[in-house]
Design a protein around this motif. Structure first.
Motif, PDB file in Angstrom:
ATOM      1  N   THR A  15     109.821  40.115  51.203  1.00 23.95           N
ATOM      2  CA  THR A  15     110.378  38.579  51.081  1.00 23.95           C
ATOM      3  C   THR A  15     110.909  38.219  52.407  1.00 23.95           C
ATOM      4  O   THR A  15     110.730  36.926  52.691  1.00 23.95           O
ATOM      5  CB  THR A  15     111.518  38.950  50.158  1.00 23.95           C
ATOM      6  N   SER A  16     111.836  38.964  53.190  1.00 24.98           N
ATOM      7  CA  SER A  16     111.972  38.509  54.492  1.00 24.98           C
ATOM      8  C   SER A  16     110.893  38.349  55.432  1.00 24.98           C
ATOM      9  O   SER A  16     111.088  37.105  56.000  1.00 24.98           O
ATOM     10  CB  SER A  16     113.017  39.417  55.106  1.00 24.98           C
ATOM     11  N   LEU A  17     109.806  39.172  55.427  1.00 27.42           N
ATOM     12  CA  LEU A  17     108.708  38.790  56.482  1.00 27.42           C
ATOM     13  C   LEU A  17     107.859  37.621  55.966  1.00 27.42           C
ATOM     14  O   LEU A  17     107.505  36.900  56.887  1.00 27.42           O
ATOM     15  CB  LEU A  17     107.976  39.927  56.408  1.00 27.42           C
ATOM     16  N   ARG A  18     107.701  37.512  54.894  1.00 25.19           N
ATOM     17  CA  ARG A  18     106.757  36.466  54.575  1.00 25.19           C
ATOM     18  C   ARG A  18     107.259  34.905  54.604  1.00 25.19           C
ATOM     19  O   ARG A  18     106.812  33.924  54.448  1.00 25.19           O
ATOM     20  CB  ARG A  18     106.350  36.487  52.652  1.00 25.19           C
ATOM     21  N   GLN A  19     108.792  34.753  54.883  1.00 26.65           N
ATOM     22  CA  GLN A  19     109.343  33.663  55.288  1.00 26.65           C
ATOM     23  C   GLN A  19     108.519  33.076  56.551  1.00 26.65           C
ATOM     24  O   GLN A  19     108.717  31.957  56.627  1.00 26.65           O
ATOM     25  CB  GLN A  19     110.793  33.627  55.394  1.00 26.65           C
ATOM     26  N   ALA A  20     108.150  33.927  57.396  1.00 27.60           N
ATOM     27  CA  ALA A  20     107.400  33.387  58.408  1.00 27.60           C
ATOM     28  C   ALA A  20     106.350  32.510  58.390  1.00 27.60           C
ATOM     29  O   ALA A  20     105.983  31.296  59.042  1.00 27.60           O
ATOM     30  CB  ALA A  20     106.885  34.613  59.395  1.00 27.60           C
ATOM     31  N   SER A  21     105.433  32.720  57.033  1.00 24.19           N
ATOM     32  CA  SER A  21     104.563  31.873  56.848  1.00 24.19           C
ATOM     33  C   SER A  21     105.214  30.455  56.396  1.00 24.19           C
ATOM     34  O   SER A  21     104.211  29.477  56.464  1.00 24.19           O
ATOM     35  CB  SER A  21     103.563  32.394  55.682  1.00 24.19           C
TER      36      SER A  21
END
Length: 211
Positions: free
Chosen positions: A158-164
């Motif tokens: 969830t934290s990583l996909r905030q980059a998109s």
């Protein structure tokens, strides 16, 4: 045509060496996950209506209650777009679009993965290709011995996909024309979307060179 031929503007899938670099960048940020090379999300933009009933029906999105055009972009951890599926009918959700390019991405990604949200498939043919947060319903069905660990990994995804999300916001914030309706003509609409992606890519590459 000039942007398509420019080496700094070209949207291209990363090489094996670049994927290893992306994997190391993601793992340096989140040591609990590995072999993740990017983040993918879909975005819809309003389009003009058309007198063609069949075309209008395909472009109408019930979720937005408007005539829309759907696009999917994948970003590397360096902020660059390395994959773009653009100019699809608004009635096609992210999961529907995935079927158009999943096999192509799997061939290029080898054993690497891309982080996505719950709108994309993560099982079946997409298993071990797309990873992302699990739903609360799925978490309740997990055995308690593995639930805590999988929920921890889910929070990392969830934290990583905030980059998109940041990447999408960067596109929309930089080019105000996204807020206007795109042309109803398929070809003209594709030119607008493609030009914006190419300009963004060349600007990012020039920025990296001048740092």
């Amino acid at each position: 045509r000039a942007l398509r031929a420019h080496p700094f503007a070209r949207v291209q899938f990363p090489s094996r060496e670049k994927m290893r670099e992306y994997d190391a960048m993601v793992q340096a940020r989140e040591p609990l996950v590995d072999v993740i090379i990017g983040f993918m999300d879909g975005v819809s933009f309003p389009a003009e209506c058309t007198d063609d009933c069949i075309h209008q029906n395909a472009m109408y999105c019930g979720y937005d209650c408007d005539t829309m055009v759907n696009n999917v972009f994948a970003y590397g951890p360096d902020g660059k777009v390395f994959f773009a599926a653009i100019n699809f009918p608004g009635s096609w959700a992210d999961g529907s679009l995935t079927a158009r390019f999943l096999n192509q991405m799997k061939r290029r990604m080898l054993s690497y993965k891309i982080c996505v949200d719950q709108g994309f498939p993560q099982s079946g043919d997409a298993y071990f290709t797309f990873v992302g947060p699990i739903t609360k319903r799925a978490a309740r069905r997990l055995h308690r011995d593995v639930r805590d660990y999988l929920l921890l990994i889910s929070n990392v995804h969830t934290s990583l996909r905030q980059a998109s999300e940041w990447g999408m916001r960067g596109l929309q914030g930089t080019f105000p024309c996204w807020k206007k309706r795109l042309p109803s003509d398929h070809f003209q609409r594709r030119l607008v979307i493609e030009a914006i992606i190419l300009i963004t890519t060349i600007a990012r590459n020039w920025w990296d060179l001048t740092k």
